[in-house]
Design a protein around this motif. Structure first.
Motif, PDB file in Angstrom:
ATOM      1  N   MET A  67     -30.351 -27.800  44.642  1.00 24.83           N
ATOM      2  CA  MET A  67     -31.258 -27.945  45.545  1.00 24.83           C
ATOM      3  C   MET A  67     -31.941 -26.554  45.807  1.00 24.83           C
ATOM      4  N   GLY A  68     -33.148 -26.640  45.775  1.00 23.19           N
ATOM      5  CA  GLY A  68     -33.813 -25.393  45.806  1.00 23.19           C
ATOM      6  C   GLY A  68     -33.252 -24.181  44.665  1.00 23.19           C
ATOM      7  N   LYS A  69     -32.971 -23.174  45.161  1.00 25.03           N
ATOM      8  CA  LYS A  69     -32.325 -22.168  44.501  1.00 25.03           C
ATOM      9  C   LYS A  69     -30.779 -22.359  44.320  1.00 25.03           C
ATOM     10  N   GLN A  70     -30.230 -23.138  45.020  1.00 23.46           N
ATOM     11  CA  GLN A  70     -28.925 -23.186  45.002  1.00 23.46           C
ATOM     12  C   GLN A  70     -28.342 -24.161  43.874  1.00 23.46           C
ATOM     13  N   LYS A  71     -27.269 -23.881  43.446  1.00 25.86           N
ATOM     14  CA  LYS A  71     -26.631 -24.494  42.044  1.00 25.86           C
ATOM     15  C   LYS A  71     -25.229 -24.304  42.405  1.00 25.86           C
TER      16      LYS A  71
ATOM     17  N   PRO B 142     -35.385 -30.154  54.304  1.00 29.88           N
ATOM     18  CA  PRO B 142     -34.795 -31.249  53.955  1.00 29.88           C
ATOM     19  C   PRO B 142     -35.554 -32.168  52.979  1.00 29.88           C
ATOM     20  N   SER B 143     -36.940 -31.569  52.982  1.00 32.95           N
ATOM     21  CA  SER B 143     -37.613 -32.447  51.894  1.00 32.95           C
ATOM     22  C   SER B 143     -37.247 -32.101  50.339  1.00 32.95           C
TER      23      SER B 143
ATOM     24  N   GLY C 285     -27.004 -36.926  31.092  1.00 29.27           N
ATOM     25  CA  GLY C 285     -27.961 -37.779  32.240  1.00 29.27           C
ATOM     26  C   GLY C 285     -28.100 -36.694  33.529  1.00 29.27           C
ATOM     27  N   HIS C 286     -29.026 -37.382  34.323  1.00 29.44           N
ATOM     28  CA  HIS C 286     -29.348 -36.775  35.439  1.00 29.44           C
ATOM     29  C   HIS C 286     -29.818 -37.742  36.459  1.00 29.44           C
ATOM     30  N   ALA C 287     -29.723 -37.339  37.731  1.00 28.10           N
ATOM     31  CA  ALA C 287     -30.199 -38.181  38.972  1.00 28.10           C
ATOM     32  C   ALA C 287     -30.735 -37.244  39.940  1.00 28.10           C
ATOM     33  N   GLU C 288     -31.359 -37.815  40.976  1.00 26.05           N
ATOM     34  CA  GLU C 288     -31.722 -37.190  42.285  1.00 26.05           C
ATOM     35  C   GLU C 288     -31.633 -37.940  43.165  1.00 26.05           C
ATOM     36  N   PHE C 289     -31.633 -37.379  44.598  1.00 25.50           N
ATOM     37  CA  PHE C 289     -31.779 -38.202  45.792  1.00 25.50           C
ATOM     38  C   PHE C 289     -32.068 -37.512  46.755  1.00 25.50           C
ATOM     39  N   ASP C 290     -32.836 -38.196  47.905  1.00 20.76           N
ATOM     40  CA  ASP C 290     -33.579 -37.697  48.936  1.00 20.76           C
ATOM     41  C   ASP C 290     -32.612 -37.516  50.183  1.00 20.76           C
TER      42      ASP C 290
ATOM     43  N   LEU D  34     -30.117 -37.621  56.898  1.00 20.33           N
ATOM     44  CA  LEU D  34     -30.710 -36.856  58.113  1.00 20.33           C
ATOM     45  C   LEU D  34     -31.179 -37.658  59.445  1.00 20.33           C
ATOM     46  N   GLU D  35     -31.905 -38.465  59.020  1.00 25.06           N
ATOM     47  CA  GLU D  35     -32.603 -39.137  60.298  1.00 25.06           C
ATOM     48  C   GLU D  35     -31.320 -40.038  60.795  1.00 25.06           C
ATOM     49  N   ALA D  36     -30.439 -40.454  60.273  1.00 24.63           N
ATOM     50  CA  ALA D  36     -29.208 -41.014  60.757  1.00 24.63           C
ATOM     51  C   ALA D  36     -28.312 -40.204  61.582  1.00 24.63           C
TER      52      ALA D  36
END
Length: 166
Positions: free
Chosen positions: A35-39, A64-65, A85-90, A95-97
């Motif tokens: 996420m961003g620069k974090q790994k 959070p975007s 394989g790879h995936a991503e999620f929002d 966070l709204e919850a």
């Protein structure tokens, strides 16, 4: 130092399901979260296409975007690790919850549902619920650019004293 953070996202990498074979008859999979620069990454599970990691990886959330990107690799000893394989999620629906602060609702209450669509990698409907005094979300992500495989995760929010918060 923590003033610019919203909080922490604890991602439990639970397990892989029916992952691709990258060695002769099996694979030695591990997961990388970005996420961003974090790994961050899990440990390698040897000779298993249905690995159980049950590892918690914690991301610092500033923006959070940004999507969380997940990659699965097969560990190789003498050559470059093979992509599985790879995936991503929002994280914004989750966070709204969390922002709703549903204290006092009955255990197991479903706060919201996220359905699979072309804009996400969900293999099935994902439920955000109140569990053990916290908001959690279970995700089953279908891996892309591979013949098969899913990774199951659970999200949990961690507030940090002194952080900006949600």
């Amino acid at each position: 130092m923590v003033e610019h953070l919203l909080g922490l996202l604890r991602v439990r990498v639970a397990r892989g399901v029916n992952l691709a074979v990258r060695d002769v008859t099996t694979s030695d999979p591990y997961v990388v979260l970005r996420m961003g620069k974090q790994k961050l990454k899990t440990r390698v599970i040897k000779k298993n296409t249905n690995p159980v990691w049950n590892e918690d990886l914690t991301l610092c959330i500033e923006d959070p975007s940004l999507p969380v990107r997940l990659q699965v690799f097969d560990k190789d000893r003498f050559s470059k690790d093979d992509a599985m394989g790879h995936a991503e999620f929002d994280i914004r629906p989750f966070l709204e919850a969390v922002k709703m602060n549903p204290q006092g609702v009955p255990e197991g209450t479903i706060i919201r549902k996220v359905v699979p669509c072309r804009q996400n990698c969900l293999a099935e409907e994902s439920v955000v619920r109140w569990c053990h005094g916290q908001v959690t979300q279970d995700l089953a992500l279908r891996l892309k650019d591979v013949e098969r495989g899913e990774v199951e995760l659970q999200l949990q929010w961690v507030n940090i004293p002194g952080a900006k918060g949600l």
